[in-house]
Design a protein around this motif. Structure first.
Motif, PDB file in Angstrom:
ATOM      1  N   LEU A 177      -1.503   9.100   6.363  1.00 39.38           N
ATOM      2  CA  LEU A 177      -1.351   8.456   5.059  1.00 39.38           C
ATOM      3  C   LEU A 177       0.078   8.599   4.534  1.00 39.38           C
ATOM      4  CD1 LEU A 177      -4.724   9.495   3.391  1.00 39.38           C
ATOM      5  CD2 LEU A 177      -4.099   7.269   4.351  1.00 39.38           C
ATOM      6  N   GLY A 178       0.699   9.725   4.841  1.00 36.23           N
ATOM      7  CA  GLY A 178       2.101   9.895   4.453  1.00 36.23           C
ATOM      8  C   GLY A 178       2.988   8.882   5.135  1.00 36.23           C
ATOM      9  N   GLY A 179       2.757   8.650   6.415  1.00 36.35           N
ATOM     10  CA  GLY A 179       3.517   7.645   7.149  1.00 36.35           C
ATOM     11  C   GLY A 179       3.289   6.248   6.599  1.00 36.35           C
ATOM     12  N   LEU A 180       2.032   5.968   6.198  1.00 38.88           N
ATOM     13  CA  LEU A 180       1.712   4.656   5.638  1.00 38.88           C
ATOM     14  C   LEU A 180       2.409   4.443   4.296  1.00 38.88           C
ATOM     15  CD1 LEU A 180      -0.028   2.055   5.791  1.00 38.88           C
ATOM     16  CD2 LEU A 180      -1.807   3.307   4.563  1.00 38.88           C
ATOM     17  N   TRP A 181       2.405   5.485   3.462  1.00 34.85           N
ATOM     18  CA  TRP A 181       2.991   5.361   2.117  1.00 34.85           C
ATOM     19  C   TRP A 181       4.496   5.132   2.186  1.00 34.85           C
ATOM     20  CZ3 TRP A 181       6.572   7.690  -1.052  1.00 34.85           C
ATOM     21  CH2 TRP A 181       6.473   7.408  -2.426  1.00 34.85           C
ATOM     22  N   ILE A 182       5.157   5.843   3.092  1.00 31.91           N
ATOM     23  CA  ILE A 182       6.619   5.757   3.139  1.00 31.91           C
ATOM     24  C   ILE A 182       7.100   4.479   3.811  1.00 31.91           C
ATOM     25  CG2 ILE A 182       7.014   6.860   5.386  1.00 31.91           C
ATOM     26  CD1 ILE A 182       8.934   7.583   2.115  1.00 31.91           C
ATOM     27  N   ARG A 183       6.224   3.807   4.542  1.00 32.72           N
ATOM     28  CA  ARG A 183       6.669   2.695   5.380  1.00 32.72           C
ATOM     29  C   ARG A 183       7.288   1.566   4.561  1.00 32.72           C
ATOM     30  NH1 ARG A 183       3.956  -2.160   6.516  1.00 32.72           N
ATOM     31  NH2 ARG A 183       2.119  -2.109   5.181  1.00 32.72           N
ATOM     32  N   LYS A 184       6.737   1.247   3.377  1.00 31.86           N
ATOM     33  CA  LYS A 184       7.271   0.153   2.572  1.00 31.86           C
ATOM     34  C   LYS A 184       8.410   0.594   1.662  1.00 31.86           C
ATOM     35  CE  LYS A 184       3.148  -2.763   2.495  1.00 31.86           C
ATOM     36  NZ  LYS A 184       2.143  -3.454   1.673  1.00 31.86           N
ATOM     37  N   ARG A 185       8.646   1.892   1.586  1.00 30.34           N
ATOM     38  CA  ARG A 185       9.660   2.406   0.682  1.00 30.34           C
ATOM     39  C   ARG A 185      10.911   2.887   1.415  1.00 30.34           C
ATOM     40  NH1 ARG A 185       4.625   3.070  -0.889  1.00 30.34           N
ATOM     41  NH2 ARG A 185       4.064   2.852  -3.081  1.00 30.34           N
ATOM     42  N   ILE A 186      10.752   3.120   2.705  1.00 28.72           N
ATOM     43  CA  ILE A 186      11.827   3.768   3.449  1.00 28.72           C
ATOM     44  C   ILE A 186      13.070   2.882   3.550  1.00 28.72           C
ATOM     45  CG2 ILE A 186      11.069   2.993   5.749  1.00 28.72           C
ATOM     46  CD1 ILE A 186      11.703   5.819   6.752  1.00 28.72           C
ATOM     47  N   SER A 187      12.871   1.571   3.747  1.00 30.36           N
ATOM     48  CA  SER A 187      14.024   0.675   3.890  1.00 30.36           C
ATOM     49  C   SER A 187      14.759   0.491   2.573  1.00 30.36           C
ATOM     50  CB  SER A 187      13.556  -0.683   4.431  1.00 30.36           C
ATOM     51  OG  SER A 187      13.016  -0.532   5.718  1.00 30.36           O
ATOM     52  N   LYS A 188      14.051   0.702   1.464  1.00 30.42           N
ATOM     53  CA  LYS A 188      14.674   0.516   0.151  1.00 30.42           C
ATOM     54  C   LYS A 188      15.407   1.765  -0.315  1.00 30.42           C
ATOM     55  CE  LYS A 188      10.945  -2.649  -1.199  1.00 30.42           C
ATOM     56  NZ  LYS A 188       9.813  -2.879  -2.134  1.00 30.42           N
ATOM     57  N   ALA A 189      15.249   2.858   0.405  1.00 31.42           N
ATOM     58  CA  ALA A 189      15.888   4.105  -0.008  1.00 31.42           C
ATOM     59  C   ALA A 189      17.381   4.047   0.281  1.00 31.42           C
ATOM     60  CB  ALA A 189      15.253   5.284   0.726  1.00 31.42           C
ATOM     61  N   ASP A 190      18.191   4.056  -0.781  1.00 31.47           N
ATOM     62  CA  ASP A 190      19.631   4.010  -0.574  1.00 31.47           C
ATOM     63  C   ASP A 190      20.194   5.373  -0.174  1.00 31.47           C
ATOM     64  OD1 ASP A 190      19.180   5.261  -2.943  1.00 31.47           O
ATOM     65  OD2 ASP A 190      20.804   4.245  -4.033  1.00 31.47           O
ATOM     66  N   ASN A 191      19.379   6.422  -0.344  1.00 32.62           N
ATOM     67  CA  ASN A 191      19.817   7.775  -0.002  1.00 32.62           C
ATOM     68  C   ASN A 191      18.664   8.519   0.664  1.00 32.62           C
ATOM     69  OD1 ASN A 191      21.040  10.242   0.192  1.00 32.62           O
ATOM     70  ND2 ASN A 191      21.689  10.337  -1.953  1.00 32.62           N
ATOM     71  N   PRO A 192      18.293   8.147   1.898  1.00 28.19           N
ATOM     72  CA  PRO A 192      17.096   8.725   2.535  1.00 28.19           C
ATOM     73  C   PRO A 192      17.177  10.227   2.745  1.00 28.19           C
ATOM     74  CG  PRO A 192      18.376   7.419   4.111  1.00 28.19           C
ATOM     75  CD  PRO A 192      18.950   7.145   2.766  1.00 28.19           C
ATOM     76  N   ALA A 193      18.374  10.780   2.977  1.00 28.42           N
ATOM     77  CA  ALA A 193      18.498  12.226   3.169  1.00 28.42           C
ATOM     78  C   ALA A 193      18.151  12.973   1.881  1.00 28.42           C
ATOM     79  CB  ALA A 193      19.908  12.582   3.628  1.00 28.42           C
ATOM     80  N   PHE A 194      18.566  12.429   0.736  1.00 26.02           N
ATOM     81  CA  PHE A 194      18.209  13.035  -0.558  1.00 26.02           C
ATOM     82  C   PHE A 194      16.703  12.941  -0.800  1.00 26.02           C
ATOM     83  CE2 PHE A 194      17.545  12.531  -5.180  1.00 26.02           C
ATOM     84  CZ  PHE A 194      18.004  13.769  -5.599  1.00 26.02           C
ATOM     85  N   LEU A 195      16.117  11.765  -0.459  1.00 19.10           N
ATOM     86  CA  LEU A 195      14.673  11.588  -0.593  1.00 19.10           C
ATOM     87  C   LEU A 195      13.926  12.587   0.295  1.00 19.10           C
ATOM     88  CD1 LEU A 195      12.192  10.052  -1.618  1.00 19.10           C
ATOM     89  CD2 LEU A 195      12.570   8.365   0.209  1.00 19.10           C
ATOM     90  N   LEU A 196      14.438  12.792   1.503  1.00 17.95           N
ATOM     91  CA  LEU A 196      13.832  13.758   2.416  1.00 17.95           C
ATOM     92  C   LEU A 196      13.829  15.155   1.795  1.00 17.95           C
ATOM     93  CD1 LEU A 196      12.735  14.579   5.238  1.00 17.95           C
ATOM     94  CD2 LEU A 196      15.115  14.829   5.973  1.00 17.95           C
ATOM     95  N   GLY A 197      14.935  15.519   1.140  1.00 15.65           N
ATOM     96  CA  GLY A 197      15.006  16.833   0.496  1.00 15.65           C
ATOM     97  C   GLY A 197      13.956  16.996  -0.584  1.00 15.65           C
ATOM     98  N   LYS A 198      13.783  15.981  -1.414  1.00 18.57           N
ATOM     99  CA  LYS A 198      12.773  16.058  -2.472  1.00 18.57           C
ATOM    100  C   LYS A 198      11.371  16.196  -1.876  1.00 18.57           C
ATOM    101  CE  LYS A 198      13.748  12.341  -4.892  1.00 18.57           C
ATOM    102  NZ  LYS A 198      13.686  11.369  -5.995  1.00 18.57           N
ATOM    103  N   ILE A 199      11.121  15.460  -0.794  1.00 15.99           N
ATOM    104  CA  ILE A 199       9.796  15.533  -0.146  1.00 15.99           C
ATOM    105  C   ILE A 199       9.545  16.924   0.424  1.00 15.99           C
ATOM    106  CG2 ILE A 199       8.509  14.709   1.870  1.00 15.99           C
ATOM    107  CD1 ILE A 199       9.652  11.914   1.223  1.00 15.99           C
ATOM    108  N   GLN A 200      10.592  17.541   1.003  1.00 11.48           N
ATOM    109  CA  GLN A 200      10.442  18.899   1.539  1.00 11.48           C
ATOM    110  C   GLN A 200      10.080  19.890   0.424  1.00 11.48           C
ATOM    111  OE1 GLN A 200      11.313  18.294   5.701  1.00 11.48           O
ATOM    112  NE2 GLN A 200      10.603  20.087   4.653  1.00 11.48           N
ATOM    113  N   ILE A 201      10.718  19.757  -0.717  1.00 10.48           N
ATOM    114  CA  ILE A 201      10.422  20.648  -1.850  1.00 10.48           C
ATOM    115  C   ILE A 201       8.984  20.448  -2.308  1.00 10.48           C
ATOM    116  CG2 ILE A 201      10.957  21.162  -4.256  1.00 10.48           C
ATOM    117  CD1 ILE A 201      13.885  20.444  -3.617  1.00 10.48           C
ATOM    118  N   ILE A 202       8.609  19.182  -2.486  1.00 14.93           N
ATOM    119  CA  ILE A 202       7.243  18.886  -2.939  1.00 14.93           C
ATOM    120  C   ILE A 202       6.227  19.397  -1.919  1.00 14.93           C
ATOM    121  CG2 ILE A 202       5.628  17.043  -3.524  1.00 14.93           C
ATOM    122  CD1 ILE A 202       8.078  15.406  -4.466  1.00 14.93           C
ATOM    123  N   MET A 203       6.526  19.255  -0.627  1.00 16.24           N
ATOM    124  CA  MET A 203       5.602  19.717   0.416  1.00 16.24           C
ATOM    125  C   MET A 203       5.390  21.226   0.316  1.00 16.24           C
ATOM    126  SD  MET A 203       5.536  18.990   4.521  1.00 16.24           S
ATOM    127  CE  MET A 203       7.282  19.277   4.779  1.00 16.24           C
ATOM    128  N   GLY A 204       6.473  21.979   0.130  1.00 15.06           N
ATOM    129  CA  GLY A 204       6.337  23.428   0.007  1.00 15.06           C
ATOM    130  C   GLY A 204       5.526  23.822  -1.210  1.00 15.06           C
TER     131      GLY A 204
END
Length: 1003
Positions: free
Chosen positions: A289-316
């Motif tokens: 479900l995580g892969g499904l949710w990110i699929r339509k948003r990933i191309s629109k992310a102008d800063n994917p590395a920053f988004l990845l950081g936020k996701i890591q924090i939320i995951m922890g």
């Protein structure tokens, strides 16, 4: 290729990859069942399979990703070839595994002296069995990912997300299909072949589709100039290798979570095979479900590395948030257990509830985990790392997963427990997240940095420090009885999250001390100055029964430590020179130290040797033959335990018994059903020439099996003077006859019943017992009818002499209470002074006594007399070798007041007397008279009469006459109500049916 054609091809490939995930997780699930037969425990098997599965995929992904400078021209063709090779491995796996296991236990282990080398060989062979397929599976994602991205370069982010989703959701369904449907239908070999058939189907389809795939030289987008935003993201001092390291560390953290959650949820859901499949499915579903949710948003992310950081924090933070939520799941499961009906529908809802609980715990963090790989891969593609980065990210993430699995189970779990495991994983993810967000945050300000760091740390500390796990709640076994406060007044003496299970020892308010494995009480011992527990009956008799059957035994092996009481009792035998106790969980050995003097001999007697190992490996390695082998594992519904009740295990252990040695098996009759018990007896009977069944208490039996010893012959000449006798006084064993009186039946008596049953034999490869025991536990089924054979009006065990040509055995009684009641009734009737009127015996029995003293008004009491005679018979005839009981029926039959009874009542009285005196010819004659002149209309009387006659025919060896009688009477009987045959009647009828079947086969 038109846009429409590209879209259709992508959808087809997504569906294909879902099927690939479905078959891939079937492999992982089935390999776990196979590998535990080599490693001995489900937990170790899960560890190795997860490690090799993930490691192999890492190698496969890395090999595929190495072709950075020379990309594959036709990845779909390679993908089709990989699927075809996987099918070949699937079709040959079972044959290869059986040969390998045989080689291991029969040749390799016996020839190696080094314990370390044996472990290397065991784990190495197990790894080699699944590594090639795992490597092949690892190539599938990079291959199909490369092909699909080439079809649509402009939407590479959403394409990657969709691939992760389809593969993961297929995997989640595959786990459930394997555990709940396929294994039960076609066994382990058929299930793995089903996955192979799917691979063939995929290979054929993909081979055809490969003609439409795009070539790398026709792609212009791969070298497109990065946008200004991308240049800002990819700072010169930030190497892309950092993202590979992050992929590794987040994989490690994710599997810290998974291992921790599986152990935690085992205490809520139960540690059954199905519970593990539900947990694994929930974890994979979250990733999907995580892969499904990110699929339509990933191309629109102008800063994917920053988004990845936020996701890591939320995951922890989501991971540590499961700690307080977990405490609430015990109450939720208790509510569900108490609310659901104990029916087929209720069991379905129980499993759905278990899956829901798993989802509540696992889904938030695993949902975030499902976004990480697509984001890391997408970022690397944006940074012009090429198609090779797809495989490399997958490889690094998988290596992290392997390291996480090994550290979690073998180091972290015993040291810091489940809570510590989750917290450690969260620290890793939050640390990675803070690193990324601080590194790639735009327009950084001190206030934003402080706010982000402070809030993350505060939330983390609040959730971590506020939440405490109550060991009593963890030990409650809520999944069985729906109670979390059943141990409210108990004290926890010991608690440890071991390598394979969580072990606790508690002291109840009564003073009883109980050792508990994953919430399931394994043994209870009462204080020495109090009445013994029922478990003590079983544990002490498991030790004593083989000793009185084989009093000269020298060497003994005991499978399963339990509380240590069985081994402690064995130490009372001066004849024994060595007792090897095999236990797979080290924490149990630590736990039994809290039972004090009740089990201390197991730990301090120099003849007692405790080995941490699985049973199969132990016997293969020791190369020793034993006089006695005792098996007392946990309940068969616990994942992996049913393998100690299989035909393959009995075949293996039989090889390590001396010619006149005996094998002793504990078996529960509670939380099971007769088909499950039958599957065990079939497995046992398949490997031993004879067995005898003894009762230890109402809910447990002890099976003694042998190929060369009379297992009903009990001889211990110096029993009264022995240390064993003194110890057994605690469970009211006073003399040698007390052992004989516990005999229920032998193989000769039960074999026809089991052979005619539709229940399959329990096998390692068709695990009927392991699959169906959890359901029987939930439905609260039982097989108590087996011990109730001892209370049959004409005990079928009386047939043993006729069936086996062995001497008659001792009296049959389930308990001293039943025996004492029979003697009490006899004394009441035989009291010539007629001064005793014991109202506790019941009104019908008292009225019969009065009618035999005073012959007046007999007519008015006839209905009571008829009913009372049957009650009297069923309370006394199970003990017909007791002289008092025989004397009672002679007194009744010769009483002058009987002359006033009508013929029907007199015939019944004479029949009961003939049964008591074991006059089979008279029983047959009287039964015929009653059936012809006074056919019974009440089901209980009809069953009694039918059984008594059949029993006497068989005892006289008149099988053909018994068959004819049964057919004639069943056709003529017209009873009111449903005729439900008790087990003792089924046993008698099975003797006749089995005779007919064997005679037909001979002809």
């Amino acid at each position: 290729m038109s846009t429409s054609s590209v879209s259709k091809l992508k959808i087809t490939l997504f569906c294909i990859f879902a099927l690939s995930g479905f078959s891939g997780l079937i492999y992982e699930s089935i390999w776990t069942h196979y590998i535990k037969l080599i490693l001995g425990h489900a937990a170790y098997s899960q560890t190795l399979v997860l490690s090799i599965f993930m490691g192999g995929m890492a190698i496969g992904a890395a090999l595929t990703g190495r072709r950075k400078d020379k990309p594959l021209k036709t990845p779909l063709k390679y993908y089709a070839i990989v699927e075809g090779i996987l099918a070949i491995f699937a079709f040959g796996f079972h044959t290869i595994f059986v040969s390998t296991e045989s080689l291991l236990h029969e040749t390799l282990i016996p020839s190696i002296d080094s314990v370390v080398l044996i472990e290397i060989v065991r784990w190495g062979l197990a790894s080699l069995l699944i590594l090639p397929q795992s490597v092949l599976l690892g190539t599938t994602f990079p291959l199909i990912g490369t092909a699909v991205i080439r079809l649509d370069q402009q939407h590479s982010g959403s394409t990657l997300g969709m691939l992760y989703f389809t593969n993961s959701i297929g995997a989640a369904i595959g786990v459930l299909a394997s555990g709940f449907i396929l294994i039960g239908m076609v066994g382990l070999p058929g299930t793995i072949m089903t996955a192979g058939i799917i691979n063939i189907f995929i290979a054929i389809i993909v081979w055809g589709l490969s003609k439409s795939e795009r070539q790398p030289e026709n792609l212009a987008v791969a070298e497109e100039t990065p946008t200004p935003t991308q240049k800002i993201e990819n700072q010169d001092d930030f190497s892309p290798n950092w993202l590979f390291a992050i992929a590794l560390l987040t994989g490690l953290a994710s599997f810290f979570y998974e291992i921790g959650w599986i152990r935690m949820l085992s205490l809520v859901l139960g540690s059954s095979m199905q519970a593990f499949e539900l947990m694994l499915s929930a974890f994979i579903t979250g990733i999907a479900l995580g892969g499904l949710w990110i699929r339509k948003r990933i191309s629109k992310a102008d800063n994917p590395a920053f988004l990845l950081g936020k996701i890591q924090i939320i995951m922890g933070l989501c991971a540590v948030a499961t700690l307080p939520l977990y405490n609430q799941m015990f109450d939720f499961m208790g509510f569900m257990i108490n609310s659901l009906t104990k029916t087929e529908g209720g069991y379905l809802l129980f499993n759905l509830s278990s899956h829901f609980i798993s989802m509540l715990i696992m889904l938030p963090a695993s949902f975030m985990a499902g976004m990480t790989l697509p984001l890391i891969t997408f970022t690397l593609l944006k940074w012009k790392q090429g198609e090779a980065s797809i495989g490399k990210v997958y490889a690094f993430n998988t290596v992290g997963a392997i390291v996480g699995i090994l550290i979690a189970i073998h180091i972290a779990m015993p040291l810091i427990g489940t809570k510590g495991l989750i917290v450690t994983g969260a620290i890793i993810d939050i640390g990675l997240g803070l690193f990324l967000t601080l590194r790639f945050m735009k327009d950084k300000s001190k206030l934003q940095i402080r706010l982000m760091v402070t809030s993350s740390i505060v939330i983390f500390l609040f959730l971590t420090l506020k939440t405490q796990f109550d060991p009593l709640t963890l030990s409650s076994g809520v999944f069985r009885h729906g109670e979390t406060n059943n141990l409210e007044s108990a004290n926890v003496l010991f608690y440890q999250d071991g390598k394979t299970a969580s072990i606790s020892v508690i002291e109840e308010k009564s003073g009883n001390r109980v050792i508990i494995t994953n919430g399931k009480p394994d043994a209870a011992i009462a204080p020495p100055d109090q009445e013994h527990s029922m478990d003590e009956d079983t544990m002490m008799l498991l030790a004593a029964m083989p000793l009185v059957i084989h009093p000269k035994a020298k060497k003994l092996a005991n499978i399963g430590m339990g509380s240590g009481l069985t081994t402690h009792t064995l130490m009372s035998s001066a004849e024994l020179t060595s007792v090897n106790t095999i236990e797979i969980e080290p924490a149990i050995v630590k736990g039994i130290q809290h039972f004090g003097q009740s089990t201390e001999k197991a730990l301090v007697d120099p003849r007692s040797h405790i080995t941490i190992d699985d049973a199969k490996s132990f016997f293969s390695r020791n190369k020793t033959k034993y006089d006695i082998i005792i098996s007392e594992p946990s309940n068969p519904w616990v994942s992996g335990v049913a393998g100690l009740f299989s035909k393959e295990f009995y075949h293996h252990v039989n090889r390590y018994l001396n010619d006149d040695g005996i094998f002793v098996q504990w078996l529960q009759l509670y939380e099971t059903n007769f088909d499950l018990v039958t599957s065990v007896f079939k497995a046992l009977g398949n490997n031993f020439a004879d067995y005898a069944v003894y009762s230890s208490n109402y809910g447990d039996i002890i099976i003694v099996a042998s190929n060369g010893r009379n297992i009903t012959e009990i001889s211990y000449p110096s029993f009264k003077q022995s240390a064993l006798s003194k110890q057994l006084q605690r469970i009211n064993i006073e003399n040698i006859e007390n052992f004989s009186s516990r005999l229920i039946a032998t193989k000769a008596l039960l074999h026809p019943l089991f052979e005619l049953s539709n229940a399959p034999i329990n096998s390692d490869y068709f695990p009927y017992l392991g699959l169906n025991s959890p359901k029987a536990r939930y439905l609260r089924q039982d097989s108590f009818a087996l011990t109730e054979l001892q209370k049959a009006p004409f005990p079928p065990a009386r047939l043993i002499k006729q069936l086996t040509n062995k001497e008659s055995i001792g009296s049959q009684h389930l308990s001293p209470i039943s025996r004492d009641k029979a003697i009490k009734i006899a004394n009441y009737f035989l009291d010539e002074k007629h001064e005793n009127t014991d109202l506790t015996l019941g009104a019908p029995i008292i009225l019969i006594k009065q009618s035999l003293i005073d012959c007046k008004n007999t007519a008015q009491k006839l209905s009571i007399i008829n009913n009372g005679l049957h009650i009297l018979a069923t309370n006394t005839l199970p003990f017909i070798d007791n002289n008092k009981v025989k004397e009672l029926w002679r007194y009744i039959n010769n009483n002058p007041c009987k002359s006033d009874w009508p013929e029907k009542t007199n015939l019944w009285s004479q029949l009961y007397t003939a049964i008591a005196l074991e006059n089979d010819a008279t029983v047959i004659r009287l039964s015929h008279q009653l059936f012809v002149n006074y056919p019974p209309t009440q089901p209980n009387l009809a069953i009694f009469l039918l059984g008594a006659t059949t029993n006497s025919y068989i005892k006289q060896g008149k099988i053909i006459e018994a068959i004819a009688f049964k057919k004639e009477i069943l056709n003529r009987m017209q009873v009111k109500g449903k005729l439900v045959l008790p087990l003792y009647i089924k046993i008698l009828f099975s003797q006749l049916e089995y005779y007919e079947k064997t005679q037909t086969n001979k002809n």
